[in-house]
Design an enzyme around this catalytic site. Sequence first.
Site, PDB file in Angstrom:
ATOM      1  N   CYS A   2      13.119 -11.986   7.286  1.00  0.00           N
ATOM      2  CA  CYS A   2      14.155 -12.413   8.214  1.00  0.00           C
ATOM      3  C   CYS A   2      15.033 -11.229   8.612  1.00  0.00           C
ATOM      4  CB  CYS A   2      15.027 -13.474   7.565  1.00  0.00           C
ATOM      5  SG  CYS A   2      14.110 -14.779   6.753  1.00  0.00           S
ATOM      6  N   ARG A  27       9.995  -7.799  12.627  1.00  0.00           N
ATOM      7  CA  ARG A  27       9.863  -8.273  11.251  1.00  0.00           C
ATOM      8  C   ARG A  27       9.157  -9.619  11.172  1.00  0.00           C
ATOM      9  NH1 ARG A  27      14.205  -5.636   8.114  1.00  0.00           N
ATOM     10  NH2 ARG A  27      14.205  -7.336   6.663  1.00  0.00           N
ATOM     11  N   TRP A  75      12.336 -16.448   9.065  1.00  0.00           N
ATOM     12  CA  TRP A  75      10.903 -16.614   8.785  1.00  0.00           C
ATOM     13  C   TRP A  75      10.852 -17.624   7.654  1.00  0.00           C
ATOM     14  CZ3 TRP A  75       7.241 -14.984   4.891  1.00  0.00           C
ATOM     15  CH2 TRP A  75       5.934 -14.856   5.344  1.00  0.00           C
ATOM     16  N   ASN A 101      19.256 -13.532   4.061  1.00  0.00           N
ATOM     17  CA  ASN A 101      17.880 -13.092   3.785  1.00  0.00           C
ATOM     18  C   ASN A 101      17.686 -13.166   2.276  1.00  0.00           C
ATOM     19  OD1 ASN A 101      17.547 -12.453   6.431  1.00  0.00           O
ATOM     20  ND2 ASN A 101      17.342 -10.251   6.126  1.00  0.00           N
ATOM     21  N   GLY A 102      16.485 -13.595   1.858  1.00  0.00           N
ATOM     22  CA  GLY A 102      16.207 -13.661   0.424  1.00  0.00           C
ATOM     23  C   GLY A 102      15.965 -15.092  -0.004  1.00  0.00           C
ATOM     24  N   GLU A 481      -8.643  -0.033   2.464  1.00  0.00           N
ATOM     25  CA  GLU A 481      -7.561   0.017   3.432  1.00  0.00           C
ATOM     26  C   GLU A 481      -8.066  -0.413   4.818  1.00  0.00           C
ATOM     27  OE1 GLU A 481      -4.594  -0.049   3.628  1.00  0.00           O
ATOM     28  OE2 GLU A 481      -4.080   0.663   5.629  1.00  0.00           O
ATOM     29  N   LYS A 485      -6.713  -3.534   7.051  1.00  0.00           N
ATOM     30  CA  LYS A 485      -6.184  -3.343   8.410  1.00  0.00           C
ATOM     31  C   LYS A 485      -6.840  -4.318   9.366  1.00  0.00           C
ATOM     32  CE  LYS A 485      -3.497  -1.704   8.072  1.00  0.00           C
ATOM     33  NZ  LYS A 485      -2.639  -1.150   7.093  1.00  0.00           N
ATOM     34  N   GLU A 488      -5.779  -8.079   8.694  1.00  0.00           N
ATOM     35  CA  GLU A 488      -4.398  -8.513   8.977  1.00  0.00           C
ATOM     36  C   GLU A 488      -4.087  -8.557  10.465  1.00  0.00           C
ATOM     37  OE1 GLU A 488      -1.178  -6.219   7.273  1.00  0.00           O
ATOM     38  OE2 GLU A 488      -2.263  -4.357   7.562  1.00  0.00           O
ATOM     39  N   HIS A 504     -25.229  -5.832  -6.516  1.00  0.00           N
ATOM     40  CA  HIS A 504     -24.837  -6.728  -7.620  1.00  0.00           C
ATOM     41  C   HIS A 504     -24.262  -8.045  -7.110  1.00  0.00           C
ATOM     42  CE1 HIS A 504     -25.670  -3.568 -10.510  1.00  0.00           C
ATOM     43  NE2 HIS A 504     -25.111  -2.746  -9.635  1.00  0.00           N
ATOM     44  N   LYS A 604       6.999  -7.566   7.855  1.00  0.00           N
ATOM     45  CA  LYS A 604       6.944  -6.127   7.613  1.00  0.00           C
ATOM     46  C   LYS A 604       7.355  -5.772   6.192  1.00  0.00           C
ATOM     47  CE  LYS A 604       6.381  -1.844   8.520  1.00  0.00           C
ATOM     48  NZ  LYS A 604       4.983  -1.384   8.402  1.00  0.00           N
TER      49      LYS A 604
HETATM   50  O1  M6R Z   1       6.845  -1.369   2.330  1.00  0.00           O
HETATM   51  P1  M6R Z   1       5.713  -1.329   1.368  1.00  0.00           P
HETATM   52  O2  M6R Z   1       4.867  -0.087   1.533  1.00  0.00           O
HETATM   53  O3  M6R Z   1       6.114  -1.510  -0.049  1.00  0.00           O
HETATM   54  O4  M6R Z   1       4.795  -2.561   1.762  1.00  0.00           O
HETATM   55  C1  M6R Z   1       3.684  -2.902   0.995  1.00  0.00           C
HETATM   56  C2  M6R Z   1       2.816  -3.909   1.717  1.00  0.00           C
HETATM   57  O5  M6R Z   1       3.527  -5.086   1.948  1.00  0.00           O
HETATM   58  C3  M6R Z   1       2.304  -3.366   3.046  1.00  0.00           C
HETATM   59  O6  M6R Z   1       1.605  -2.174   2.887  1.00  0.00           O
HETATM   60  C4  M6R Z   1       1.384  -4.402   3.713  1.00  0.00           C
HETATM   61  O7  M6R Z   1       0.205  -4.563   2.963  1.00  0.00           O
HETATM   62  C5  M6R Z   1       1.070  -4.003   5.146  1.00  0.00           C
HETATM   63  N1  M6R Z   1       1.098  -5.161   5.996  1.00  0.00           N
HETATM   64  C6  M6R Z   1      -0.254  -3.380   5.313  1.00  0.00           C
HETATM   65  O8  M6R Z   1      -0.538  -3.030   6.615  1.00  0.00           O
END
Ligand code: M6R
Length: 609
Positions: A2, A27, A75, A101-102, A481, A485, A488, A504, A604
Amino acid sequence: MCGIVGYIGPKKAADVLVNGLERLSYRGYDSAGVAVMDEKGRLAVRKTKGKLEQLKRLLEESPVDGCTGIGHTRWATHGEPSDLNAHPHTDVKGGIAVVHNGIIENHEALRKHLEGCGAVFASQTDTEVIAHLLNELYDGDMLHTLLRAQGMLQGSYAIGVLCDREPDQLFCMRCDSPLVAACREGEGFLASDVPALLSHTRDVVFLQDRQVGVLSRQGLRVIDEYGQACEPSFFHVEWDQSSAEKGGFAHYMLKEIHEQPTALQNTFAPRSRLGDFQWLPLSEDTACRLRRITIVACGTAYHAGVMGKYALEQLARIPTEVDIASEYRYRQPPVGENELLIAISQSGETADTLAALREAKRRGASVLAICNAVGSTITREAGEENTLYTYAGPEIAVASTKAYVTQTEMMIMIAVALGVMRNTLSMERAEALYQSLRELPSKAADTLGLEGRLQQIASRMSSRKHVFFVGRSVDYALSMEAALKLKEVSYLFSEAYAAGELKHGPIALLKPGRLVVACVTQPRVLEKMLANLQEVRARGAEVLAVCPDALAQQVRPQADELIVIPDTDEWLAPLLAAIPLQLFAYCMAVARGCDVDQPRNLAKSVTVE
Ligand code: M6R
């Protein structure tokens, strides 16, 4: 997650608030709202489910007057996205408005207690308990009330508060959730993240846990949990507004992919003199005594950590573990002498990584943080002196790109430094690696030229349902990674496997129509990879391979599509190969019509568990 904004000054608050919320919209959110108070303390709330456009329409139909206000993009966590659950929330009389937030973990107990005192709840949110609680505790002084409320609120919070009986002040308070305040001649600002403030000022104060901030036209007062005034410590943000905007690119993700050459340069430049390892907060003696390193992180940062494990073990000969932060924090890890914990985080606010860092500290480990966001909570908990900044600049897109390559670059630089200090790496080899690090930004810029080719490949492959990513050694780390990517941003089912594991089990899934993306940057395991690709193609699956120029001739016969990157040191090749794979994910997402910068269900910065 948020977003929070707040304003007090001479301008029309609603305009400033909406503008600030727009800067935080990256965000991710599903509802938005503002509360505005005029000089007589009349409070008006406008909030709605949906995007900021809807809030703007609501404000046009039903304007609010006043120069003091708070705003929020929500959010949903507790309660569905709806007009009623949107923030701000008010107490029964409508005289106290709160954005938050939180997560308030004891909200159910508080709700029961407050209902017993006559509070009537309008929403399903945990946040609303804060408004009623403040009303219940209010003693004519909101600052004092907030300090008392701290003892009753469990969980994480960053809050902005308006009170109609104190119309010339705007209050805020935080615990385990970021909050930034700023002021300039006659104006005060509040936000959950720096980009919301950059069009007003670049001098900001990062509030610390349990501090209360009081903003007025006279400036900012900061009070600690014991009620003592603290001198606000202003921090000058180097980013300007344009670096937090799209700058002509269709999406933040694409802009940030293109910023990688500069980001890599910025990470390397302050540490570019081989032999001068002052930037690493470890003495030679400590480096030589290190018996184990544990890396904790989440998501993409975790993948940078996996790459770091390979580098630390092979270049510096230090046994290294990488743990997902949410696992580490609960597994009661034994921590011995001469151990180091490295926490990697772009935002420096990820709740699990922060908790893992705290757990390690509690158990006596020395800690090091690798962060991008300056002044973030993790950097403060690790200590500025134990923090290595990546200097990648603001990363706005939810999908992390420039943070990943700079974190990976940083891990390799640490491994080289420790290798030299511990005498496990020759100066000659270290110099060769440093030379490749110097050349990395320009080679990264060359790989950006692959975008057109990847667009064509993506338009042909965008209807695929399942994508596998395979690699060996550091290419396995890269595969993880690349798979994250793609999933997501394009919502395709994509999974990474160590190529040696295919036989396997996963090979059972291969058949015509499946796509296998092969990361082939390591000469040492080339023959094995080629054998794996033959097996894949024998099952009728299609292969998209990424390899350096020097390996192209051997890889080409086993690939339906081949992406060739410039030659570089084998430790840096996966880092360079990450760039076309990010572009591949981006192009697939665009071809599939996905919301690239705000992917479904993602935020984010994950500041809650
Ligand atoms: O801010 P951070 O690097 O701690 O965030 C960690 C993950 O939440 C972040 O890398 C997330 O996996 C991204 N959406 C990946 O693209």
